[in-house]
Scaffold this motif. Sequence first.
Motif, mmCIF file in Angstrom:
data_model
loop_
_atom_site.group_PDB
_atom_site.id
_atom_site.type_symbol
_atom_site.label_atom_id
_atom_site.label_comp_id
_atom_site.label_asym_id
_atom_site.label_seq_id
_atom_site.Cartn_x
_atom_site.Cartn_y
_atom_site.Cartn_z
ATOM 1 N N LEU A 72 73.574 77.076 66.148
ATOM 2 C CA LEU A 72 74.224 76.282 65.116
ATOM 3 C C LEU A 72 75.660 76.749 64.924
ATOM 4 C CD1 LEU A 72 71.416 76.065 62.411
ATOM 5 C CD2 LEU A 72 71.978 74.426 64.206
ATOM 6 N N PHE A 73 76.550 75.787 64.729
ATOM 7 C CA PHE A 73 77.968 76.076 64.551
ATOM 8 C C PHE A 73 78.512 75.358 63.322
ATOM 9 C CE2 PHE A 73 77.249 76.798 69.005
ATOM 10 C CZ PHE A 73 78.102 77.824 69.346
ATOM 11 N N ASN A 80 88.190 70.647 67.784
ATOM 12 C CA ASN A 80 88.637 71.702 68.680
ATOM 13 C C ASN A 80 87.626 72.855 68.634
ATOM 14 O OD1 ASN A 80 89.887 73.771 70.066
ATOM 15 N ND2 ASN A 80 91.913 73.331 69.215
ATOM 16 N N LYS A 81 86.859 73.016 69.703
ATOM 17 C CA LYS A 81 85.784 74.004 69.744
ATOM 18 C C LYS A 81 86.275 75.445 69.634
ATOM 19 C CE LYS A 81 82.651 71.022 72.257
ATOM 20 N NZ LYS A 81 81.841 70.820 73.452
ATOM 21 N N GLU A 82 87.563 75.678 69.861
ATOM 22 C CA GLU A 82 88.110 77.030 69.736
ATOM 23 C C GLU A 82 87.989 77.559 68.309
ATOM 24 O OE1 GLU A 82 92.060 77.529 71.321
ATOM 25 O OE2 GLU A 82 91.595 76.245 73.040
#
Length: 103
Positions: A72-73, A80-82
């Motif tokens: 989970l994020f 932007n996944k960064e």
Amino acid sequence: MQELKEYLKYRIENINEEIKLGKNKQENIQIKRELLNIDRLIDMMNKHNIRSNKILEIITIETATDSSEIRLFDDCDTENKEYWKEFDRVRLSSGDIIIKRKF
């Protein structure tokens, strides 16, 4: 919920007495397990303020392999996944469930 918990406690005590007397021992042991399970579910629902009318969906997790995990994020409101931050303490495996609720 308190009345239900008190009833469960009373019923479990009665079943314990029946088990001691040898009355339908295996059946009573199974009933006791089920009642204890219900009691634990009530405790978890109370702890997390979950009410059945607030549950939107229960999602069963299925992973590609037995050893893979779902992570989970927090997307930090960006694509932007960064900038995404992983919830390190939450990793789900095949067979786990997520309860989605409304507030």
